[in-house]
Design a protein around this motif. Structure first.
Motif, short mmCIF file in Angstrom:
data_model
loop_
_atom_site.label_atom_id
_atom_site.label_comp_id
_atom_site.label_asym_id
_atom_site.label_seq_id
_atom_site.Cartn_x
_atom_site.Cartn_y
_atom_site.Cartn_z
N PHE A 37 1.35 -1.19 -0.15
CA PHE A 37 0.00 -0.39 0.17
C PHE A 37 0.56 0.87 -0.01
O PHE A 37 0.34 2.74 -0.50
N HIS A 50 -5.91 9.98 -11.36
CA HIS A 50 -6.25 8.12 -9.62
C HIS A 50 -6.03 7.59 -11.05
O HIS A 50 -5.54 6.21 -10.63
N LEU A 109 -2.71 -4.82 -4.45
CA LEU A 109 -1.98 -3.59 -3.20
C LEU A 109 -2.02 -2.82 -3.60
O LEU A 109 -1.72 -1.03 -3.35
N PHE A 112 -5.02 -0.52 -5.21
CA PHE A 112 -5.48 -0.06 -4.30
C PHE A 112 -4.92 2.00 -3.88
O PHE A 112 -5.12 2.40 -3.20
N LEU A 115 -4.40 4.75 -5.71
CA LEU A 115 -5.88 5.30 -5.61
C LEU A 115 -5.78 6.41 -4.37
O LEU A 115 -6.18 7.20 -4.42
N LEU A 116 -5.35 5.96 -3.65
CA LEU A 116 -5.72 5.89 -1.95
C LEU A 116 -4.36 7.28 -1.53
O LEU A 116 -4.85 8.26 -1.31
N SER A 119 -5.84 10.01 -3.21
CA SER A 119 -6.79 10.82 -3.31
C SER A 119 -6.42 11.36 -1.66
O SER A 119 -6.58 12.98 -1.37
N ILE A 120 -5.20 10.96 -1.44
CA ILE A 120 -5.12 12.10 -0.44
C ILE A 120 -4.18 13.31 -0.17
O ILE A 120 -4.16 14.62 0.11
N ASP A 122 -4.38 14.98 -3.09
CA ASP A 122 -5.84 15.77 -3.74
C ASP A 122 -6.15 16.03 -2.53
O ASP A 122 -6.00 17.96 -2.47
N LEU A 123 -6.65 15.80 -1.25
CA LEU A 123 -7.19 16.26 -0.13
C LEU A 123 -6.80 16.75 0.20
O LEU A 123 -6.93 18.12 0.52
N GLU A 126 -5.64 20.72 -1.68
CA GLU A 126 -6.50 21.55 -1.45
C GLU A 126 -6.62 22.24 0.06
O GLU A 126 -7.35 23.40 0.44
N LEU A 127 -6.13 22.12 0.49
CA LEU A 127 -6.60 22.15 2.00
C LEU A 127 -5.09 23.22 2.25
O LEU A 127 -5.75 24.23 3.58
N LYS A 137 -5.57 22.82 -8.93
CA LYS A 137 -6.71 23.24 -9.77
C LYS A 137 -5.97 23.28 -11.56
O LYS A 137 -6.40 22.17 -11.82
N ASN A 140 -5.61 19.49 -11.87
CA ASN A 140 -6.15 18.77 -11.40
C ASN A 140 -6.99 18.61 -13.13
O ASN A 140 -7.50 17.40 -13.64
#
Lengths: 141, 868
Positions: A37, A50, A109, A112, A115-116, A119-120, A122-123, A126-127, A137, A140
């Motif tokens: 992972f 992604h 493994l 995924f 992907l995870l 996503s992390i 990106d978030l 963003e924060l 942006k 993305n």
């Protein structure tokens, strides 16, 4: 603080794949499958989409594990062991299938994990403050 | 909005990893370790790396005193050269665990009633654990261990054995503590099991389990069932005689030792010089066990897991000849114990050397993984082997319960409380199971496994107590401690004194030319009952009141016939012996064959000894087939179907070879003869196989018209008519296999199959010579029992030790040492007339071994050194 996408450049598909492959082999030698992972997460840093993160993670670990299996087949009887294992399920002689399944599991493994990781990233980006937000942006888009 | 999407993406991204974690870690059927073990590194594939041993290895162990050098030879057999006793046995423990840990755990957990901890809570596992706890092996092991602890200060031999045991345990735990993924047994990975630390109790429990398998079993209950079912005491006496006709007993000339030297019974138990008179059968007290409870209990017993296999197949051969009969002029010895053939084998070959002059040791042979010492083997001067006596040393006492309080039983006029031992069975993945085992003065109530038993007609409480010598404090480990250091026949006598359980015939030979055989073990003297059936004893006038003195145990030393042999037949002719040794007896065909061969031969060579171990002449055929062929001739019947059988059998040399049809025909025919003869047994809803083959032979050779006649018909059949009937029935069986005799070849049907302990794989599968009555024994169509270890010893100037067993030293099925010894064991050479053996390397020092190495003898070396 700089955004992650700035810290980790987009290397493109092949370099990211190579990094993933190397990391998957090195970390797998620890004997902990869960580190795949982490391999996926790390590889996702070097791509931006992604689906690319999944693909790089999947194929990097899949091929990495295949390399290890080839080594084990040549030096440590991996094929008879795989035959033995699948023989317990009444499918003797299909050892290659175990190796294939194992490699696919490794790929999943990594995939995924990718992907995870994506996503992390990106978030998190963003924060982070707006100054960096514009860049995110753009990435993305 | 964008933020929400990214949070949602993150949430969705967790689904895959979580699903994978669940899939990879959750148990899937027997695959309790989950699919995670399929990873290329850190899972099952590591075992392929673990069996690679390049060059020398150095292992530092915390409890090692000075060090040990272990030379692993070309067969994977370790030769352990330790500086001290502790170092040698610690290295032995480590090697046992490294090569056989899964087997050790399975064996000991099964014996301890803890198998549910390994394989989970299947019904058969729970029943097994309950049963094992009900027979009380662990309690007996605890008491036995405590005896060693209590007596170590006052008895040097006990101290020696205890120190060896503790060092051995430390070695096992040293391996467990340092176990890596490479050398973790693949079975543990698949089962998702991590072994706990080994304890001395575990070692003693495994010894108790072996003892149970070889001298336990609730045969009194079985006999009670059969006697009730037959309802005919005369028939019962005929099919279960005390002594089979024509038996050549094991002891040809009794040799007593001095009562001054050995006043007690084996193991230091009380002895009685003059036994009380045997009780007449009509005076025997009868115990009441309801039929339903008896059936239920027997069902539980028969469905129990038995690692050593069905007791009817447990047997052995051994013989020794002195110099007057050998080509070398020196003694020779041969032994092949017949036990369950399992993978990994029960045996583990090892050579143990202690270099410390004060406690010097040089012993080599077969050890049992999990126990400290050599069970069968040789020292520098003596060698020994073992066969099972089969003596009945277990009686069932049905306690009379207090009608108002079933937790009490009557004894010597009082109501006595049962001692209740609470047992807690830990079940993998499930809640614990609690149950109680009641103990009376006689022993554990084996019906505790049923708890309070309620059928349609009765409610009963545990009261069937088992009085078994094996549950006493026993001294197997002490015996081995002495025997493994024995230098002459006096040491052998001293060692045999301590062997109390399980009763075994110990064959002996030495480099001074002596041969001997001791029927070793503690044989109880009974009073007030026979010991054949369950009995109610409400006071101590009925029971095992004493034991046969060790000095008078059946024994033969350098007999005038110049050889000794044993093949599980009756130990000694009851008419010539002042004591009663109760118990089963194997059909004497193997013993008679060995006796005849050795009696008529001089100039015996190692090759002859090996040929005799491979002998497949079936005396049942030699003795009984002529009756059948004569019956066919005198019948005058014209039947080409039967004639085909007769043609195959005519001229047959009675050898159970794989490439001919006659052995197949005879195997079927013998069963059919038994079937048609014993309609009396079948009429009682019992199988005709209750009558052993010597009884069949007795009926034919006497002849006994009562059994020859088929009582289901009005006519009175002759022997010829009955035997022709058997031929017709045999033909039906054979033609179902094929129409041509070429389809009846013995090797097509008589095969060897050695199953893995957990059924994960097997060794063998090929055609197999022999039968249940040949010296090279192989009972049944699929042979799973037989010579578990072959050994031939020849005392030349440099003694030669030949050994082999059907398996290999390694528990890893991918190792070359998984089945390399089996390949030797199985490889029959028709030119030499025997199977393959290894010639042991028997160097007294590691330097001598390495100097002698021609490049093929040594595989690798391990240096054990003290840590810190």
């Amino acid at each position: 603080m700089r955004k992650l996408n700035v810290i980790f450049p987009d290397l493109g598909l092949f370099p990211a794949f190579v990094i993933t492959l190397v990391l998957s082999i090195v970390l797998q030698l620890s004997g902990a499958w869960i580190t795949m992972f982490l391999v996926g997460v790390l590889s996702s840093m070097f791509v931006r989409r992604h689906r690319t993160a999944f693909g790089v993670g999947f194929f990097g670990v899949f091929i990495g594990w295949l390399f290890i299996f080839v080594y084990l087949i040549l030096t440590a009887q991996a094929l008879p062991i795989a035959d033995f294992f699948i023989g317990l399920l009444g499918l003797g002689g299909l050892g290659w299938l175990v190796i294939a399944i194992s490699s696919i599991i490794g790929g999943l493994l990594g995939g995924f994990g990718g992907l995870l990781g994506r996503s992390i990233v990106d978030l998190v980006d963003e924060l982070l403050p707006n100054e960096a937000g514009k860049e995110t942006k753009d990435n993305n888009r | 909005m964008l933020m929400k999407r990214k949070v949602l993406n993150l949430g969705l991204s967790f689904i895959g990893p979580i699903a994978l974690i669940v899939i990879l870690t959750m148990p899937i059927g027997p695959l309790a370790g989950g699919l995670q073990i399929l990873q290329p590194w850190g899972g099952i594939f590591d075992v392929g790396k673990g069996i690679q041993h390049g060059g020398n290895e150095t292992i530092a162990l915390p409890d090692m005193l000075s060090g040990a050098e272990v030379i692993v030879d070309e067969w994977g057999i370790p030769h352990i050269y330790g500086d001290t006793l502790e170092d040698t046995f610690m290295a032995l423990g480590y090697m046992h665990a490294r090569d056989r840990l899964f087997q050790m755990v399975m064996q000991t957990y099964l014996a301890s009633g803890r198998i549910c901890e390994v394989i989970g809570g299947a019904d058969y596992a729970i029943n097994s654990d309950k049963y094992q706890r009900a027979i009380g092996l662990v309690k007996a092991a605890e008491e036995t261990y405590q005896w060693y602890v209590d007596n170590a200060d006052t008895n040097e031999d006990v101290d020696y054995s205890l120190r060896a045991t503790l060092a051995h345990v430390a070695g096992i735990n040293a391996f467990i503590d340092t176990m890596t993924s490479d050398n973790t047994p693949i079975e543990f990975k698949i089962l998702g099991f991590t072994p706990s630390h080994w304890t001395p109790i575990d070692s003693f429990t495994w010894a108790k389990y072996m003892t149970w398998s070889l001298s336990g079993g609730v045969y009194d209950l079985r006999r009670e069932f059969v006697r009730n079912q037959l309802g005919n005491d005369s028939l019962y006496a005929d099919i279960f005689p005390e002594f089979y006709p024509n038996t050549i007993p094991i002891i040809p000339e009794q040799y007593n030792l001095s009562l001054i030297d050995y006043a007690d019974a084996p193991g230091g138990y009380p002895a009685m010089l003059v036994p009380p008179p045997s009780i007449l059968s009509e005076n025997e007290p009868i115990a009441q066990i309801s039929e339903s409870k008896l059936n239920e209990l027997l069902n539980i017993v028969s469905s129990n897991i038995n690692l050593l296999g069905d007791s009817v197949f447990v047997g052995s051969n051994s013989w020794a000849v002195n110099g007057s009969k050998t080509a070398t002029g020196q003694a020779m010895l041969a032994n092949d114990p017949h036990l369950s053939l399992q993978a990994p084998s029960l045996w583990y070959e090892v050579h143990l050397v202690v270099l410390d002059d004060d406690e010097a040791l040089n012993v080599q042979g077969g050890s049992l993984p999990g126990t400290p010492g050599i069970l069968i083997g040789h020292t520098e001067h003596i060698s020994w082997g073992m066969t099972n006596v089969g003596a009945d040393v277990l009686d069932i006492f049905v306690e009379e319960l207090n009608p108002t309080d079933p937790t009490q039983y009557r004894y010597n006029g009082d109501w006595v409380d049962f001692e209740v031992r609470e047992e807690v069975i830990h079940v993998k993945g499930r809640a614990d199971i609690h149950f109680n085992v009641s103990w009376s003065l006689h022993g554990p109530c084996i019906d505790s496994v049923m708890s309070t038993y309620t059928s349609d007609t009765e409610t009963s409480y545990p009261n069937i107590a088992m009085n078994w010598t094996g549950l006493s404090i026993t001294h197997e480990v002490l015996t081995l401690g002495i025997l493994n250091r024995a230098q002459d026949i006096q040491d052998y006598y001293d060692a045999m004194y301590w062997w109390d359980s399980p009763p075994h015939n110990f064959i002996y030979a030495d480099d001074a030319g002596n041969i001997a055989l001791t029927v070793a073990g503690r044989f109880p003297i009974r009073q007030g009952y026979s010991g054949n059936f369950p009995v109610t004893a409400t006071n101590d006038s009925v029971g095992m009141i004493s034991n046969i003195p060790y000095a008078f145990n059946p024994r033969s030393v350098n007999p005038s016939q110049c050889f000794l042999q044993s093949a599980n037949q009756k130990s000694i002719d009851p008419s010539t012996y002042g004591f009663t040794i109760l118990g089963a007896q194997s059909p004497d065909y193997r013993g008679e064959r060995i006796h005849t061969y050795l009696d008529g031969k001089t100039g015996i060579t190692v090759n002859d000894m090996m040929q005799l171990q491979a002998d497949v002449l079936d005396l049942t055929a030699e003795k009984m087939l002529p009756y059948v062929l004569a019956a066919w001739t005198s019948s005058g019947e014209v039947n080409t179907t039967i004639q085909t059988l007769v043609d195959e059998l005519t001229g047959w040399n009675y050898e159970m070879e794989i490439d001919i049809a006659a052995p197949t025909i005879w195997t079927y025919l013998l069963e059919e003869i038994r079937y048609v003869l014993f309609d009396e047994i079948r009429d009682a809803d019992l199988p005709a196989t209750l009558a052993q083959i010597p009884i069949v032979e007795w009926v034919l050779s006497a002849p006994i018209d009562y059994y020859i006649d088929d009582h289901s018909t009005v006519a009175i059949e002759s022997m010829d008519e009955i035997l022709v009937q058997a031929m017709h029935r045999t033909a039906n069986n054979l033609y179902a296999l094929g129409d041509d005799p070429s389809e009846w070849l013995y090797g097509h049907y008589h095969t060897i199959f050695i199953d893995h302990l957990a059924g994960m794989t097997y060794i063998g599968g090929g055609a197999h010579r022999g039968s249940g009555y040949t010296v090279n024994v192989g009972g049944g169509w699929t042979v799973q029992h037989g010579p578990s270890r072959r050994m031939v010893v020849s005392y030349t100037e440099t003694p030669e030790y030949y050994t082999v067993y059907p398996g290999g030293q390694s528990q890893v099925m991918f190792s070359q040492h998984w089945d390399d010894l089996f390949e030797l064991w199985y490889a029959y050479d028709p030119i030499l007339g025997h199977y393959g053996y290894t010639l042991e390397y028997n160097y007294a020092t590691a330097i001598a071994f390495t100097n002698a190495n021609d490049g093929t003898m040594i595989e690798y070396i391990i240096l054990f050194i003290p840590r810190g």
